[in-house]
Design an enzyme around this catalytic site. Structure first.
Site, PDB file in Angstrom:
ATOM      1  N   ASP A  49       0.355  -9.301 -37.365  1.00 13.21           N
ATOM      2  CA  ASP A  49      -0.103  -8.356 -36.350  1.00 13.21           C
ATOM      3  C   ASP A  49       1.050  -7.424 -35.906  1.00 13.21           C
ATOM      4  O   ASP A  49       2.172  -7.517 -36.431  1.00 13.21           O
ATOM      5  CB  ASP A  49      -0.658  -9.164 -35.169  1.00 13.21           C
ATOM      6  CG  ASP A  49      -1.903  -8.521 -34.561  1.00 13.21           C
ATOM      7  OD1 ASP A  49      -2.032  -7.295 -34.657  1.00 13.21           O
ATOM      8  OD2 ASP A  49      -2.709  -9.262 -33.972  1.00 13.21           O
ATOM      9  N   TRP A 103      -3.106  -1.463 -37.335  1.00 22.36           N
ATOM     10  CA  TRP A 103      -4.199  -0.640 -36.760  1.00 22.36           C
ATOM     11  C   TRP A 103      -4.224   0.807 -37.239  1.00 22.36           C
ATOM     12  O   TRP A 103      -4.906   1.647 -36.636  1.00 22.36           O
ATOM     13  CB  TRP A 103      -4.175  -0.696 -35.218  1.00 22.36           C
ATOM     14  CG  TRP A 103      -3.901  -2.069 -34.691  1.00 22.36           C
ATOM     15  CD1 TRP A 103      -4.569  -3.213 -35.021  1.00 22.36           C
ATOM     16  CD2 TRP A 103      -2.879  -2.464 -33.770  1.00 22.36           C
ATOM     17  NE1 TRP A 103      -4.033  -4.292 -34.353  1.00 22.36           N
ATOM     18  CE2 TRP A 103      -2.999  -3.863 -33.573  1.00 22.36           C
ATOM     19  CE3 TRP A 103      -1.891  -1.773 -33.074  1.00 22.36           C
ATOM     20  CZ2 TRP A 103      -2.145  -4.587 -32.734  1.00 22.36           C
ATOM     21  CZ3 TRP A 103      -1.035  -2.478 -32.230  1.00 22.36           C
ATOM     22  CH2 TRP A 103      -1.165  -3.867 -32.070  1.00 22.36           C
ATOM     23  N   GLY A 104      -3.506   1.144 -38.287  1.00 23.26           N
ATOM     24  CA  GLY A 104      -3.630   2.477 -38.882  1.00 23.26           C
ATOM     25  C   GLY A 104      -3.034   3.583 -38.029  1.00 23.26           C
ATOM     26  O   GLY A 104      -1.896   3.495 -37.571  1.00 23.26           O
ATOM     27  N   ASP A 124      -9.231  -2.685 -33.083  1.00 23.82           N
ATOM     28  CA  ASP A 124     -10.093  -3.868 -33.193  1.00 23.82           C
ATOM     29  C   ASP A 124     -11.571  -3.510 -33.146  1.00 23.82           C
ATOM     30  O   ASP A 124     -12.009  -2.697 -32.332  1.00 23.82           O
ATOM     31  CB  ASP A 124      -9.780  -4.848 -32.050  1.00 23.82           C
ATOM     32  CG  ASP A 124      -8.434  -5.514 -32.260  1.00 23.82           C
ATOM     33  OD1 ASP A 124      -7.710  -5.127 -33.198  1.00 23.82           O
ATOM     34  OD2 ASP A 124      -8.114  -6.431 -31.480  1.00 23.82           O
TER      35      ASP A 124
END
Ligand code: GLA
Length: 551
Positions: A166, A230-231, A252
């Site tokens: 993450d 998360w791009g 998300d």
């Protein structure tokens, strides 16, 4: 597609033959040759529900055999392809051990991780773990920053097969695309290193070591690596396959149509970056969660599969409804996701709320003019009204409208008789050709129609045996595009690349050709007997063959 090949290949102009691995700078660790499938604890169990009892209940639900499906087959989630059970955040104890190794929360996991991974493996499944590039995970548990080597080695020793890393609490100097590539490469290398240390230690410890044992060991160990930043401006699609096997493209997901559609819209546009070993990840599935309707659950499945997205279930699989199981286990739709050509679908046309998404599929028969296979999804993105939709020849890039397709509805499980795709009156399994553009009278709001379109005989020669002495006959059978004699292959098109995969989808050799000619693949571990998938990537597209070499 052209863009993708342009990015992945280094053309070797002027060189007769040059070996170039796929994506010369790619991690290419041999994993995730098709998008990973499995389950993750996050979407349903979250932080509070992650524990041994729930993980084992999920494992049971994955091997549980269900009532016969539409084919009369007794299937399980495992038998249709789901294999990973991924622990997400909140598994660790509050601090590291004295030697800085991470350790699990013993209240949540009373038998410990070596027991857990072993038990899951004995069920024929695989298991994943979660960490974070920063100093702490998103839920505040220990992060891997500064401990990458230690953590990677520990995960491998515990027996994990998959790591999601993450992006919370990352030191600010790394919070940009270059920094992200640096931190993910650090962990990617640590995992590869840990894997080989573990492998060598086992080798040293066993005086009866054999090649067969080594091969089975390689199959068991090794970690699929999932990037989760998360791009956005961190653009993981530009470097993701140099470090890992999949990368999140968005924030998300949640159990709502707007979230599902939003994540998918961002991701489908990134189609040129996906391919075997490196996938765009629009996030884990919400199918079966919250109050999603059956229509939305089915659309979610269709949109992820046409996108070649990882299929990680995020619902309470031990208690799922029959309707949810039916959607998650549709083998025809899963086959679109898992197609080994590995092209992500792309939006071919948007007309108002109607979007047509096309995914070219593997064609075994090399006649690329006459034999074609596509999956096509028609989406009605309206949130207020049903709408009519169609597939046009131009959506498929076909100008010769005299061609005829067989069309199969992947939810009705039948070949269609008339030009109407929703034709419930059609008797199952009649194969009729359809020569007009296809029209669907009514697609529900937030709904999809998913069809397979086949032209010619794309799968007509699935396996060919090759003996050196009868290559002329084989050459005739294969046509003039992919000809094999003994240890050699004829590459008929310049600026092409030939790849050889074993039947587990691992690339074991590749040859790049600047000009047509015979090229040898001897000495690269191939052609000692056995069955291989051979794929020829030309500037005009790819053709593939399954070939059984006879010693
Ligand atoms: C981030 C990730 C999620 C999940 C949580 C866990 O938000 O994007 O997928 O892993 O962290 O805390």
């Amino acid at each position: 597609m052209v863009k993708k090949w342009g990015r992945k290949f280094l053309w070797a102009a002027g060189t007769v033959m040059l070996l170039v691995p796929v994506g010369a700078f790619a991690l290419n660790n041999g994993y995730a040759r098709t998008p990973p499938m499995g389950f993750s604890t996050w979407n349903y169990f979250g932080c509070n529900g992650i524990n041994e009892a729930n993980v084992m209940a999920v494992a049971q639900s994955m091997v549980q055999i269900h009532a016969p499906n539409w084919e009369g087959k007794q299937i399980s989630l495992q038998s249709v392809g789901y294999k990973f059970i991924n622990l997400d955040d909140c598994w660790p104890a509050t601090s590291r051990l004295a030697d800085s190794a991470p350790t699990w929360n013993t209240t949540k996991f009373s038998h410990g991780f070596p027991w857990l991974t072993d038990t899951i493996h004995k069920m024929g499944l695989k298991i994943g773990i979660y960490s974070c590039c920063g100093t702490a995970t998103c839920a505040g548990y220990i992060g891997s920053y500064g401990y990458e080597k230690k953590d990677a080695l520990t995960y491998v020793q515990w027996g994990f097969d998959y790591l999601k890393e993450d992006w919370c609490n990352v030191p600010s100097q790394y919070n940009n695309a270059a920094g992200s590539a640096t931190l993910y490469s650090r962990m990617g290398h640590a995992l590869a290193h840990a894997d080989s240390i573990y492998y060598l230690d086992s080798l040293k410890a066993d005086s009866n070591w054999t090649t067969a044992k080594a091969d089975s060991m390689r199959k068991v160990h090794g970690i699929t690596f999932s990037l989760c930043n998360w791009g956005g401006s961190l653009t993981p699609w530009l470097y993701g396959d140099t470090c890992g096997n999949l990368w999140r493209t968005t924030g998300d997901i949640n159990a709502s149509w707007s979230s599902i559609y939003g994540n998918w819209t961002t991701t489908i546009a990134l189609y040129s970056y996906a391919g075997p070993g490196g996938w765009n990840d629009p996030d884990m599935l919400e199918i079966g969660n919250g109050s999603l309707t059956n229509t939305v659950n089915q659309s979610h499945m269709d949109l992820w599969c046409i996108c070649a997205a990882p299929l990680l279930m995020g619902n309470n699989t031990p208690a799922m409804s029959a309707a949810t199981f039916t959607i998650l286990s549709n083998r025809e739709v899963i086959a679109v996701d898992q197609d080994s050509l590995g092209l992500q679908g792309h939006k071919a046309r948007t007309t108002g709320n109607i979007q047509v998404i096309v995914k070219p599929l593997l064609v075994h028969n090399p006649d690329t003019v006459n034999n074609k296979k596509f999956a096509v999804v028609i989406l009605n993105a309206s949130t207020s009204a049903a709408a009519a939709g169609s597939i046009k020849w131009s959506d498929l890039g076909i100008t010769d409208t005299s061609k005829q397709f067989r069309v199969r509805n992947l939810w009705l499980h039948r070949w269609l008789k008339s030009r109407s795709i929703i034709d419930t009156a059609t008797p199952p399994d009649t194969m009729e050709t359809v020569s007009e553009s296809l029209y669907v009278a009514s697609i529900p709001l937030e709904g999809t129609v998913h069809v397979l379109m086949e032209m010619g005989n794309p799968d007509s020669i699935p396996v060919t045996s090759v003996r050196p002495e009868d290559y002329e006959r084989v050459a005739a059978q294969l046509g003039n595009r992919m000809t094999i004699r003994g240890n050699e292959v004829f590459i008929p098109v310049g600026l092409s690349k030939l790849q050889v995969f074993d039947m587990k989808g691992r690339e074991i050799a590749s040859v790049s050709a600047s000009q047509p000619g015979w090229y040898s693949f001897s000495g690269r571990g191939v052609v000692h007997g056995g069955t291989y998938l051979i794929r020829l990537n030309t500037p005009a597209g790819a053709i593939s063959r399954v070939v059984a070499f006879v010693k």
